[in-house]
Design an enzyme around this catalytic site. Structure first.
Site, PDB file in Angstrom:
ATOM      1  N   ILE A 208     -31.615   6.819  19.951  1.00 42.54           N
ATOM      2  CA  ILE A 208     -30.921   5.773  19.204  1.00 42.54           C
ATOM      3  C   ILE A 208     -29.435   6.090  19.375  1.00 42.54           C
ATOM      4  CG2 ILE A 208     -30.517   4.714  16.954  1.00 42.54           C
ATOM      5  CD1 ILE A 208     -33.314   5.478  16.147  1.00 42.54           C
ATOM      6  N   PRO A 209     -28.746   5.370  20.253  1.00 45.96           N
ATOM      7  CA  PRO A 209     -27.429   5.814  20.746  1.00 45.96           C
ATOM      8  C   PRO A 209     -26.259   5.575  19.797  1.00 45.96           C
ATOM      9  CG  PRO A 209     -28.015   3.733  21.748  1.00 45.96           C
ATOM     10  CD  PRO A 209     -29.199   4.133  20.914  1.00 45.96           C
ATOM     11  N   CYS A 210     -26.253   6.287  18.690  1.00 41.65           N
ATOM     12  CA  CYS A 210     -25.137   6.148  17.753  1.00 41.65           C
ATOM     13  C   CYS A 210     -23.843   6.697  18.351  1.00 41.65           C
ATOM     14  CB  CYS A 210     -25.456   6.840  16.435  1.00 41.65           C
ATOM     15  SG  CYS A 210     -25.953   8.553  16.567  1.00 41.65           S
ATOM     16  N   HIS A 211     -23.962   7.486  19.433  1.00 44.84           N
ATOM     17  CA  HIS A 211     -22.757   8.019  20.079  1.00 44.84           C
ATOM     18  C   HIS A 211     -21.957   6.930  20.788  1.00 44.84           C
ATOM     19  CE1 HIS A 211     -25.943   8.115  23.142  1.00 44.84           C
ATOM     20  NE2 HIS A 211     -24.980   7.957  24.036  1.00 44.84           N
ATOM     21  N   ARG A 212     -22.532   5.748  20.977  1.00 42.26           N
ATOM     22  CA  ARG A 212     -21.846   4.660  21.662  1.00 42.26           C
ATOM     23  C   ARG A 212     -21.033   3.776  20.719  1.00 42.26           C
ATOM     24  NH1 ARG A 212     -27.243   3.112  25.187  1.00 42.26           N
ATOM     25  NH2 ARG A 212     -27.355   5.077  26.356  1.00 42.26           N
TER      26      ARG A 212
END
Length: 281
Positions: free
Chosen positions: A245-249
């Site tokens: 779940i790409p919260c880093h984006r």
């Protein structure tokens, strides 16, 4: 405009405090709106814009959080929890838990009892990860610096679950995302629990393409909560599954990369790594 925003902020802050202090009385919309000197219609719209959820939903979240605390006492029955929370009965407590937590209050009280969680440690381009799975999918994935501490944290999330250190197919599919084009893999399954708002935010994160970036405000607009950027940030910070779940984006509207649960330096490296891969492809 600034004066009006300050007035609205104070009204919503007052409403939040009132709901938290009086949730056992289960105040209705008219009662809370009257407390902050607004019409029910105007208050409903304003509260939803600022908080990201309706006053009713916020009351439900507050009630369930209190019920969860009471259920941690082994001697507390479901009837006791419903009564202490101000609910009309166990049926309403059941409905709230299923809607908000994705489980019954009885299942929550057992805190994962009879749930088997497989876990393993693996290397990634961004450091070691702990990945955990149930029969339904990935329930947790986190970057770790100390294995023992990371495992202890996982067990605190599911204190009554049975843990088995082993790699299964679900974990393998998840870990392939670091080395292969995950679109060619079997669908990666997730087994998550969270509020409706959190789940909507996490689903929105899955729409951000590899190598892409977006802002908290954009996510808020995507889930039709344009005034809830702060609440979106909180939900992103609660993401239990790193990278998948790409919260880093998600970055700030100013272009600043912002904070990251697993370290801002790691976030910078991850964004650069993905951008380089997209460029090479």
């Amino acid at each position: 405009m600034i004066e009006e925003n300050n007035l609205n902020y104070n009204r919503i802050a007052e409403a939040i405090v009132y709901i938290k202090e009086n949730f056992k009385n289960q105040p209705n919309l008219d009662e809370v709106a009257e407390k902050v000197h607004l019409s029910p219609f105007h208050f409903q719209r304003l509260f939803t814009e600022w908080v990201g959820v309706s006053p009713k939903k916020f009351l439900q979240y507050t009630s369930v959080e209190y019920a969860k605390q009471t259920l941690k006492n082994q001697h507390t029955t479901l009837f006791d929890a419903a009564y202490e929370t101000g609910l009309s009965g166990t049926g309403r407590l059941h409905d709230l838990f299923v809607k908000i937590e994705g489980m019954t209050p009885g299942e929550y009280k057992r805190e994962g009892k009879n749930l088997t969680i497989n876990y393993s440690f693996a290397e990634s381009p961004f450091g070691k990860v702990l990945v955990a799975s149930t029969s339904k999918g990935i329930c947790n994935m986190t970057f770790v610096d100390h294995e023992e501490y990371a495992l202890k944290e996982l067990k605190m999330i599911f204190p009554e679950a049975n843990f088995c250190q082993m790699v299964d197919r679900i974990q393998q599919n998840a870990l392939f995302i670091f080395t292969q084009d995950w679109k060619k893999l079997d669908q990666i399954k997730l087994h998550l629990k969270g509020t409706d708002f959190q789940l909507n935010v996490w689903k929105a994160l899955l729409k951000i393409p590899k190598g892409g970036l977006t802002t908290y405000g954009t996510i808020a607009k995507y889930i039709d909560k344009p005034k809830a950027s702060r609440a979106v940030g909180t939900a992103i910070g609660s993401n239990p599954v790193a990278f998948l779940i790409p919260c880093h984006r998600v970055i700030q509207s100013t272009g600043d990369l912002g904070q990251y649960h697993w370290g801002s330096a790691r976030k910078t490296v991850m964004i650069g790594w993905e951008a380089a891969q997209v460029h090479d492809n």
